[in-house]
Design a protein around this motif. Structure first.
Motif, short mmCIF file in Angstrom:
data_model
loop_
_atom_site.label_atom_id
_atom_site.label_comp_id
_atom_site.label_asym_id
_atom_site.label_seq_id
_atom_site.Cartn_x
_atom_site.Cartn_y
_atom_site.Cartn_z
N ILE A 1 25.28 -34.03 39.64
CA ILE A 1 26.39 -34.40 40.52
C ILE A 1 25.91 -35.43 41.56
N LYS B 1 27.39 -39.12 42.11
CA LYS B 1 27.99 -39.49 43.40
C LYS B 1 27.28 -40.71 43.98
N VAL C 1 32.22 -31.65 32.23
CA VAL C 1 32.43 -31.51 33.68
C VAL C 1 33.59 -32.41 34.07
N PRO C 2 34.58 -31.91 34.72
CA PRO C 2 35.74 -32.73 35.06
C PRO C 2 35.37 -33.78 36.09
N ASP D 1 42.17 -29.39 43.77
CA ASP D 1 41.38 -29.52 44.99
C ASP D 1 42.23 -30.11 46.10
N LEU E 1 24.11 -23.19 34.55
CA LEU E 1 25.12 -24.22 34.71
C LEU E 1 26.47 -23.71 34.24
N GLU E 2 26.42 -22.78 33.30
CA GLU E 2 27.66 -22.26 32.77
C GLU E 2 28.26 -21.19 33.67
N SER E 3 27.41 -20.63 34.58
CA SER E 3 27.92 -19.50 35.35
C SER E 3 28.79 -19.96 36.51
N ASP E 4 28.59 -21.18 36.99
CA ASP E 4 29.45 -21.71 38.04
C ASP E 4 30.45 -22.66 37.43
N PRO F 1 32.58 -25.80 36.85
CA PRO F 1 32.34 -27.19 37.29
C PRO F 1 33.19 -27.57 38.49
N ASP F 2 34.45 -27.14 38.52
CA ASP F 2 35.30 -27.46 39.66
C ASP F 2 34.69 -26.96 40.95
N HIS F 3 34.18 -25.74 40.92
CA HIS F 3 33.62 -25.16 42.14
C HIS F 3 32.39 -25.94 42.59
N ARG F 4 31.58 -26.32 41.64
CA ARG F 4 30.39 -27.09 42.01
C ARG F 4 30.78 -28.40 42.68
N LEU F 5 31.74 -29.06 42.09
CA LEU F 5 32.16 -30.34 42.64
C LEU F 5 32.80 -30.15 44.01
N ILE F 6 33.63 -29.11 44.11
CA ILE F 6 34.28 -28.84 45.39
C ILE F 6 33.22 -28.56 46.45
N PHE G 1 30.07 -29.34 46.41
CA PHE G 1 29.25 -30.53 46.67
C PHE G 1 29.94 -31.44 47.67
N ASP G 2 31.20 -31.73 47.41
CA ASP G 2 31.92 -32.64 48.30
C ASP G 2 32.02 -32.06 49.71
N ARG G 3 32.30 -30.79 49.74
CA ARG G 3 32.47 -30.14 51.04
C ARG G 3 31.16 -30.18 51.83
N ILE H 1 25.47 -25.68 49.27
CA ILE H 1 26.21 -25.52 48.02
C ILE H 1 26.03 -24.11 47.47
N PHE I 1 32.81 -18.53 46.43
CA PHE I 1 33.73 -18.55 45.29
C PHE I 1 33.51 -17.31 44.43
#
Lengths: 323, 234
Positions: A83, A87, A111-112, A119, B151-154, B156-161, B163-165, B222, B229
């Protein structure tokens, strides 16, 4: 240790490429020194980063997969590194993962993209969700209220339009009615005028006929006075005869100042006949009128003296009642 | 920092037991035969406190040192390619603590600790080798499938969210630095980072350390975010 040596040594150690003796020496160092331990962690960062960006040799990449990715902590760090790489390079996260060796060798969930409607509209934090929900409720209530107001205003507007149309229609009707009445009034006024003219002609004809010496028409002589009228037969009030009769009004004068006199008879300020110009006979003026000119009511007989210049000067009013 | 009063380890089926009945030997080089079926004994509160006292008389400082040692041991087992590094680190510390509890005086703790760690490492390698021999291809497939298990346990949306946060929560300078540091790849990366260090007026190594610390902070954030989550998922 020199910086570059340290870096290289740390990387070799983590990949498992150092001899046991070298590894043990390094371990003694990083157990004892915080700085050296931090260097080791930095080396781990760089190995993971290089692995994610496919910058390792195939041998090193294999060593990472076999020796390091068994650790859940390091696996998680690899996910984070992907990620971060995406980024930092401003690539979509999915594109960055496609280029990583892990994705090329393994089947993984895609990965989306970073941006997600979920969001945007349903944030993770509880207070953000509460704030967003409250905002949504306010917007919904406001919208409903606006719609209701708009419907009400529209209804009112329609009602006013209908009312205005009705008023305009009524106004048109009233104008038409008014015009019609005006026409009617005008017609009636003209008719009355004609009638009066005819009556006047008829009265004159009657008076001429009645005034003929051979005529046997009765004459009612009325002597007027200021305070009332009196007939030879009955004082103050004159009864209207049933048959056409000559009413002879005798108007006494206190003094004869003028050669000519003008006599007008009015009832409710309307003239009964045209003003008559008379000459005094002694101190008396005599006026002969057909009874047909009169109806029951009160009359005023106005006597005016006419000057040589033709000016009429009121002298006296006399009253007369016809019953 | 809170220090657990008693450290309890469950049955370690993949780790050998450091039996308390080893005759009181002080020799850390004496490794016991691997026996994955024998459960380890519970570390008593007394033993734990004795161990902390060995680290430092001040309880707070002792706790910090304990955590630092544990972190290093976990890394040690990871970098030495041992399975279950956290458990191995705890086992190492427990063994040392039990020795101290029995009355052994350890003049130089770090080397002793490392030696015990090496013993544990050897036992783990033996165990892993034996297991691989028994399970053969199945083990290999499991291991290969476990290449990036977590990587499968989290999601992807949550990771990205997260990360950004967490990126947003960094001070602006740090956020800019971390993104700039990892901006380039390949051959351009080194030159770019040198240029970055020059712009900042620091050595390249200092820049590496600084980027590492920011990255560490980001990863910790993170981790906490993902834990939230996981907590809300229930």
């Amino acid at each position: 240790m020199e910086d570059k040596n340290k870096e290289a040594l740390a990387r070799q150690y983590i990949l498992g490429k150092l001899s046991e003796e070298e590894a043990t020496r390094l371990e003694e160092d990083y157990f004892a020194s915080d700085d050296t331990f931090e260097e080791m962690e930095v080396a781990e960062d760089e190995i993971i980063d290089a692995y994610v960006r496919d910058e390792l040799s195939s041998e090193d990449s294999k060593l990472v997969k076999e020796n390091l990715l068994t650790s859940s902590r390091i696996s998680r760090r690899v996910g984070f590194a992907k990620i971060l790489a995406a980024k930092a390079s401003r690539k979509p996260v999915s594109q960055a993962e496609e280029s990583s060796p892990a994705a090329s060798h393994e089947q993984q969930k895609p990965v989306p993209n970073v941006w997600s409607w979920k969001d945007v509209f349903w944030p993770a934090s509880v207070w953000q969700r509460a704030a967003f929900s409250a905002l949504a409720i306010v917007i919904a209530v406001g919208t409903v209220s606006l719609i209701i107001d708009w419907l009400r205003v529209r209804k009112e507007s329609n009602r006013l339009s209908a009312s205005t149309a009705a008023l305009e229609s009524k106004n048109r009707d009233l104008i038409a009615e008014n015009n019609q009445r005006a026409l009617e009034t005008q017609r009636l006024a003209e008719e009355l005028k004609t009638q009066k003219a005819e009556n006047a002609i008829l009265n004159e004809q009657i008076e001429r006929t009645l005034n003929k010496p051979s005529s046997a028409v009765p004459v009612i002589s009325i002597l007027l006075s200021i305070s009332g009228s009196r007939t030879l037969d009955n004082e103050k009030v004159v009864k209207l005869p049933a048959e056409p009769t000559i009413l002879q009004l005798r108007i006494p004068l206190e003094e004869v100042k003028y050669d000519r006199y003008l006599v007008t008879i009015t009832s409710d300020e309307r003239p009964v006949s045209a003003p008559r110009e008379l000459k005094a006979s002694g101190k008396m003026l005599t006026l002969r009128l057909s009874s047909t000119r009169f109806v029951r009511g009160d009359y005023i007989v106005t006597v005016s003296g006419v000057t040589p210049s033709g000016q009429a000067i009121e002298i006296e009013d006399y009253t007369l009642r016809i019953i | 920092m809170s220090i657990p009063a008693i450290i309890i380890r469950g049955p370690m089926t993949h780790s050998p037991d450091s039996s308390p009945n080893d005759g009181g030997t002080d020799d850390p080089f004496a490794s016991t035969p691997a026996d994955s079926t024998k459960p380890t004994s519970v570390l008593t509160e007394r033993a734990f406190h004795k161990f902390l006292a060995t680290l430092n008389p001040d309880r707070e400082e002792a706790g910090r040192k304990y955590e630092a040692l544990r972190t290093r041991l976990v890394r040690f087992f990871e970098w030495r390619h041992c399975s279950f590094p956290d458990s191995r680190a705890d086992e190492t510390l427990d063994r040392v603590a039990r020795k101290i509890d029995k009355g052994q005086v350890i003049s130089n703790l770090l080397p002793y600790l490392l030696t015990v760690a090496h013993n544990v490492k050897k036992e783990v390698w033996k165990e892993d080798k034996r297991r691989r021999a028994l399970e053969n291809e199945v083990v290999n497939n499991t291991r290969s499938r476990n290449l990036e298990p977590n990587l499968e346990s989290d999601e992807p949306d949550h990771r990205l969210i997260c990360f950004d946060r967490c990126l947003e929560s960094l001070p602006a300078d740090n956020r800019k630095l971390i993104l700039s540091y990892y901006q380039e790849d390949g051959g351009a990366k080194i030159d770019w980072r040198k240029q970055l260090a020059e712009q900042m007026g620091i050595e390249l190594n200092a820049l590496r350390i600084r980027a590492h610390r920011i990255r560490k902070t980001l990863e910790q954030c993170i981790g906490l975010c993902l834990a939230q989550f996981a907590g809300t998922k229930g």
